[in-house]
Scaffold this motif. Structure first.
Motif, PDB file in Angstrom:
ATOM      1  N   PRO A   1       0.805  -1.231   0.000  1.00  0.00           N
ATOM      2  CA  PRO A   1       0.000   0.000   0.000  1.00  0.00           C
ATOM      3  C   PRO A   1       0.831   1.272   0.000  1.00  0.00           C
ATOM      4  O   PRO A   1       0.348   2.331  -0.406  1.00  0.00           O
ATOM      5  CB  PRO A   1      -0.813  -0.130   1.295  1.00  0.00           C
ATOM      6  CG  PRO A   1       0.002  -1.018   2.174  1.00  0.00           C
ATOM      7  CD  PRO A   1       0.669  -1.992   1.239  1.00  0.00           C
ATOM      8  N   GLU A   2       2.097   1.189   0.435  1.00  0.00           N
ATOM      9  CA  GLU A   2       2.907   2.403   0.561  1.00  0.00           C
ATOM     10  C   GLU A   2       3.083   3.138  -0.765  1.00  0.00           C
ATOM     11  O   GLU A   2       3.360   4.337  -0.795  1.00  0.00           O
ATOM     12  CB  GLU A   2       4.293   2.072   1.133  1.00  0.00           C
ATOM     13  CG  GLU A   2       4.279   1.529   2.548  1.00  0.00           C
ATOM     14  CD  GLU A   2       4.134   0.006   2.575  1.00  0.00           C
ATOM     15  OE1 GLU A   2       4.340  -0.586   3.643  1.00  0.00           O
ATOM     16  OE2 GLU A   2       3.825  -0.583   1.514  1.00  0.00           O
ATOM     17  N   SER A   3       2.929   2.432  -1.886  1.00  0.00           N
ATOM     18  CA  SER A   3       3.124   3.052  -3.200  1.00  0.00           C
ATOM     19  C   SER A   3       2.147   4.196  -3.447  1.00  0.00           C
ATOM     20  O   SER A   3       2.394   5.060  -4.292  1.00  0.00           O
ATOM     21  CB  SER A   3       2.987   2.005  -4.304  1.00  0.00           C
ATOM     22  OG  SER A   3       1.693   1.418  -4.280  1.00  0.00           O
ATOM     23  N   LEU A   4       1.037   4.211  -2.715  1.00  0.00           N
ATOM     24  CA  LEU A   4       0.041   5.275  -2.861  1.00  0.00           C
ATOM     25  C   LEU A   4      -0.049   6.127  -1.601  1.00  0.00           C
ATOM     26  O   LEU A   4      -1.042   6.828  -1.388  1.00  0.00           O
ATOM     27  CB  LEU A   4      -1.343   4.673  -3.168  1.00  0.00           C
ATOM     28  CG  LEU A   4      -1.488   3.911  -4.482  1.00  0.00           C
ATOM     29  CD1 LEU A   4      -2.896   3.345  -4.608  1.00  0.00           C
ATOM     30  CD2 LEU A   4      -1.180   4.805  -5.675  1.00  0.00           C
ATOM     31  N   GLY A   5       0.976   6.073  -0.757  1.00  0.00           N
ATOM     32  CA  GLY A   5       0.894   6.784   0.505  1.00  0.00           C
ATOM     33  C   GLY A   5      -0.084   6.074   1.423  1.00  0.00           C
ATOM     34  O   GLY A   5      -0.501   4.944   1.157  1.00  0.00           O
ATOM     35  N   HIS A   6      -0.485   6.740   2.501  1.00  0.00           N
ATOM     36  CA  HIS A   6      -1.374   6.051   3.453  1.00  0.00           C
ATOM     37  C   HIS A   6      -2.744   5.774   2.834  1.00  0.00           C
ATOM     38  O   HIS A   6      -3.470   4.880   3.292  1.00  0.00           O
ATOM     39  CB  HIS A   6      -1.534   6.866   4.741  1.00  0.00           C
ATOM     40  CG  HIS A   6      -2.450   8.043   4.605  1.00  0.00           C
ATOM     41  ND1 HIS A   6      -2.054   9.228   4.059  1.00  0.00           N
ATOM     42  CD2 HIS A   6      -3.751   8.177   4.948  1.00  0.00           C
ATOM     43  CE1 HIS A   6      -3.064  10.076   4.071  1.00  0.00           C
ATOM     44  NE2 HIS A   6      -4.112   9.466   4.601  1.00  0.00           N
ATOM     45  N   ILE A   7      -3.113   6.510   1.761  1.00  0.00           N
ATOM     46  CA  ILE A   7      -4.373   6.236   1.061  1.00  0.00           C
ATOM     47  C   ILE A   7      -4.345   4.840   0.451  1.00  0.00           C
ATOM     48  O   ILE A   7      -5.379   4.208   0.241  1.00  0.00           O
ATOM     49  CB  ILE A   7      -4.629   7.297  -0.028  1.00  0.00           C
ATOM     50  CG1 ILE A   7      -4.696   8.695   0.596  1.00  0.00           C
ATOM     51  CG2 ILE A   7      -5.914   7.015  -0.793  1.00  0.00           C
ATOM     52  CD1 ILE A   7      -5.781   8.846   1.663  1.00  0.00           C
TER      53      ILE A   7
END
Length: 213
Positions: free
Chosen positions: A145-151
């Protein structure tokens, strides 16, 4: 889609004919008041509304010799049965419904023939997989998920939930195809309603004005 219509129609259908308090008692017996909006007010409102819509027919029953007001008993109509089956099939196949809708659908899945239940569950998996394919065109779960930040955690939650839902559905299909449960046309159905005078160990015990009608 609201679970309450499916739950109330299904409960009345199982009894053949039932008054509102019986329907409430059955739904509390199933724990539906914990996982759906099947609260007394919603149940009694749904019964009256569906009687107006022709899905149920209301019979006024004379008061008992012990006194008390007359009660209304409800019986499902042919139109009501068609609506029940439509809602049931939608609840089983639609992957994007709330959990209470799926729970209600599974609660009545044995009202269908075994082969149809399997077909509908396979459609559910196909819908989940189609949704996952569309999402993973721009989100790669393997990258984390980190690839999109916390979103990205939101997408991670949705994909993880979809994968878990598909795995659970495959397991249910395997159990059904393996002969589990008694479906429509296969003999005596599972008795999921309380008998007359049978105590409900899961009743809330909270009185409601609609209980006496």
């Amino acid at each position: 889609m609201s679970a309450i219509r499916l739950l109330v129609l299904g409960a009345v259908r199982q009894h053949g004919r039932a008054h509102g308090y019986q329907v409430r008692n059955d739904l509390e017996y199933w724990g539906a008041h914990e996982w759906s909006n099947a609260k007394p007010g919603s149940i009694y409102h749904a019964l009256k509304q569906m009687a107006k819509q022709g899905l149920l027919v209301a019979h006024e029953v004379a008061p008992s010799t012990a006194g008390g007001p007359p009660r209304t008993e409800y019986e499902i109509t042919e139109q009501g049965t068609r609506e029940f089956l439509t809602l049931l099939r939608e609840a089983i196949t639609s992957y994007d419904q709330k959990m209470d809708v799926l729970s209600a659908g599974i609660g009545f899945i044995v009202d269908l023939e075994r082969s149809e239940a399997v077909t509908l569950l396979r459609r559910r998996i196909a819908a989940i997989e189609a949704w996952r394919t569309s999402v993973t065109e721009y989100y790669t779960p393997e990258a984390g998920p980190e690839s999109l930040g916390h979103i990205g955690e939101i997408m991670h939650l949705w994909v993880h939930s979809a994968d878990a839902g598909a795995a659970w559905t495959r397991g249910l299909i395997a159990r059904i195809e393996g002969g589990a449960y008694s479906f429509a046309g296969e003999g005596e159905p599972f008795v999921g309603v309380l008998g007359e005078g049978e105590e409900n160990p899961y009743a809330t015990g909270v009185p409601d004005p609609g209980d006496d009608h």
